[in-house]
Design a protein around this motif. Structure first.
Motif, PDB file in Angstrom:
ATOM      1  N   GLN A 124      -8.086   5.666   5.680  1.00 43.60           N
ATOM      2  CA  GLN A 124      -7.491   4.487   5.067  1.00 43.60           C
ATOM      3  C   GLN A 124      -6.087   4.237   5.614  1.00 43.60           C
ATOM      4  OE1 GLN A 124      -9.078   2.341   2.953  1.00 43.60           O
ATOM      5  NE2 GLN A 124      -7.289   1.051   3.286  1.00 43.60           N
ATOM      6  N   ASP A 128      -4.975   0.911   7.532  1.00 38.16           N
ATOM      7  CA  ASP A 128      -3.873   0.112   6.997  1.00 38.16           C
ATOM      8  C   ASP A 128      -2.803  -0.204   8.040  1.00 38.16           C
ATOM      9  OD1 ASP A 128      -5.024  -0.088   4.532  1.00 38.16           O
ATOM     10  OD2 ASP A 128      -3.868   1.552   3.629  1.00 38.16           O
ATOM     11  N   ALA A 137       0.769  -9.894   5.932  1.00 34.75           N
ATOM     12  CA  ALA A 137       1.585  -8.706   6.231  1.00 34.75           C
ATOM     13  C   ALA A 137       3.066  -9.061   6.257  1.00 34.75           C
ATOM     14  CB  ALA A 137       1.155  -8.105   7.566  1.00 34.75           C
ATOM     15  N   SER A 142       5.165  -5.770   5.258  1.00 35.11           N
ATOM     16  CA  SER A 142       4.506  -4.573   5.789  1.00 35.11           C
ATOM     17  C   SER A 142       4.917  -4.388   7.254  1.00 35.11           C
ATOM     18  CB  SER A 142       2.985  -4.704   5.679  1.00 35.11           C
ATOM     19  OG  SER A 142       2.350  -3.573   6.235  1.00 35.11           O
ATOM     20  N   GLN A 145       2.232  -2.970   9.961  1.00 29.60           N
ATOM     21  CA  GLN A 145       1.254  -3.986  10.363  1.00 29.60           C
ATOM     22  C   GLN A 145       1.909  -5.078  11.211  1.00 29.60           C
ATOM     23  OE1 GLN A 145      -0.800  -5.462   6.901  1.00 29.60           O
ATOM     24  NE2 GLN A 145      -1.946  -3.567   6.603  1.00 29.60           N
ATOM     25  N   TYR A 327       2.804  10.242   7.655  1.00 35.98           N
ATOM     26  CA  TYR A 327       2.944   8.780   7.639  1.00 35.98           C
ATOM     27  C   TYR A 327       4.397   8.376   7.899  1.00 35.98           C
ATOM     28  CZ  TYR A 327       2.830   3.959   5.960  1.00 35.98           C
ATOM     29  OH  TYR A 327       2.947   2.598   5.861  1.00 35.98           O
TER      30      TYR A 327
END
Length: 413
Positions: A124, A128, A137, A142, A145, A327
């Motif tokens: 995921q 994403d 986005a 974001s 993205q 991340y």
């Protein structure tokens, strides 16, 4: 009578930090309403972040002539990405080991969507990274993205420009980027006021505990930078078999320039000259790699954002799992691609990544006063890693002729 030069932005922000801490101690919680000024300053920076990130990444990638120097560019970009990701990971490891943000225990802890136990699965997370609607986005801010879209768009723009021989769109984009950077510059003129307001309110609420993490943070960050440069030198020695003692001496001038100016752009001419004459990297390799590195290689920026995010999470008692920290490393690496040359770049960079991890945006003020010291560490790692990349690429392409000491003396280099 000669006019005095105005104080640099870094000094103004540092003075604002000191005055903000003093005001917070003097007035305590009663000074809290002044935080409104700081919040307005942060929002003024945030409002242009998406445009800034997209513009910088698209221009950097869109300007590449992939057909002409595809092999050199490809090798450079691979090293850039690996080394920046390694720098981010190393910064995280150092922050986890030495916990510069521990012990502050600020109230109002962040409610991060990435706290331990709430991290989505790896599939995921990867999914994403890719937007299904770039406008959505952008609207949501974001950044990951947005950067992925910008990379793909920039690649398509590069191919279009060099196939159709049409540069009008790229020229327009450069002009828009210049305007956005100028807009950020205008906002940064009120940075001392914003920093004063945020730190006064924070100190009034928390007391002198706001200072302790900053001192330890700088120490950990400095140590991380020094050790990572040492690891870079070991890699260079293993790949190129160059004498490390001579290499260190020959990069000393550009390294001192990077520390003194805290600017990769100002250091570039010196770095280019010394890379060619003192290190023996052929002209084309040095020009392509160091010019690309200005936009696409930011080991120092990636490490700065990673180590700062972990420090802030520790200050606000936000617990991250190792998956979340992975991340953070990817986020810092991608965000370093948008490392624009603007006043107060450290502040702008943090404004990009801090909200992405659900951390309090006002925490950025804690790091504003030490922007000059952070800039020194960021810049030397950014500049030296560009030069190290040129050495590896030069070695791979048989375009590296490291001159002997006698030759340097004879030529007066």
């Amino acid at each position: 009578m000669r006019k005095r030069k105005p104080l640099s932005m870094s000094i103004q922000i540092f003075v604002a930090m000191i005055l903000g801490i003093i005001a917070g101690m003097l007035f305590g919680k009663s000074i809290a309403p002044i935080k409104l000024l700081g919040d307005i300053f942060i929002r003024l920076i945030q409002m242009s972040i998406v445009l800034l990130v997209m513009g910088q990444v698209i221009e950097a990638v869109g300007s590449l002539n992939i057909k002409r120097s595809g092999k050199i560019i490809g090798q450079s970009v691979v090293i850039f990405l690996i080394s920046s990701l390694a720098a981010a990971v190393f910064g995280i490891v150092m922050a986890v080991l030495f916990t510069p943000g521990a012990g502050a225990s600020f109230s109002g802890a962040a409610k991060s969507q990435y706290t331990a136990g709430k991290m989505p699965g790896i599939s995921q997370i990867i999914l994403d990274f890719f937007p299904n609607n770039v406008f959505d986005a952008m609207a949501k801010g974001s950044i990951v993205q947005t950067i992925v879209f910008s990379l793909v768009f920039g690649l398509a723009l590069s191919l279009y420009v060099h196939q159709e021989k049409a540069t009008h769109l790229l020229d327009t984009l450069r002009e828009i980027n210049s305007i956005v950077i100028r807009m950020v510059g205008l906002v940064m003129k009120i940075a001392p006021i914003g920093v004063f307001a945020l730190l006064a309110a924070t100190t009034g609420q928390m007391g002198l505990t706001v200072i302790k993490p900053m001192i330890k943070y700088l120490g950990v960050y400095g140590l991380a930078t020094l050790v990572f440069l040492g690891l870079w030198l070991i890699v260079i020695g293993l790949v190129t078999r160059l004498p490390l003692g001579a290499l260190i001496r020959r990069i000393s001038r550009m390294s001192m320039m990077a520390l003194a100016t805290t600017s990769s752009a100002i250091t570039l001419p010196v770095a280019l000259k010394d890379t060619k004459t003192k290190l023996g990297v052929k002209d084309e390799i040095a020009q392509i790699v160091l010019s690309l590195g200005m936009s696409l290689n930011s080991n120092g920026s990636a490490m700065h954002m990673a180590i700062t995010l972990v420090t802030i999470s520790q200050i606000y008692n936000v617990q991250y799992s190792w998956g979340t920290l992975a991340y953070v490393a990817v986020l810092a690496t991608l965000a370093s691609l948008a490392n624009a040359v603007v006043p107060g770049a450290a502040l702008v960079s943090l404004t990009i990544v801090v909200p992405q991890m659900g951390l309090p945006i006002e925490s950025i003020a804690l790091f504003a006063g030490i922007d000059w010291f952070v800039g020194m560490l960021r810049t030397i790692l950014n500049v030296d890693s560009d030069v190290f990349t040129s050495l590896i690429v030069g070695h791979w392409n048989d375009a590296l002729d490291f001159p002997k000491e006698a030759a340097l003396v004879e030529d007066g280099v």
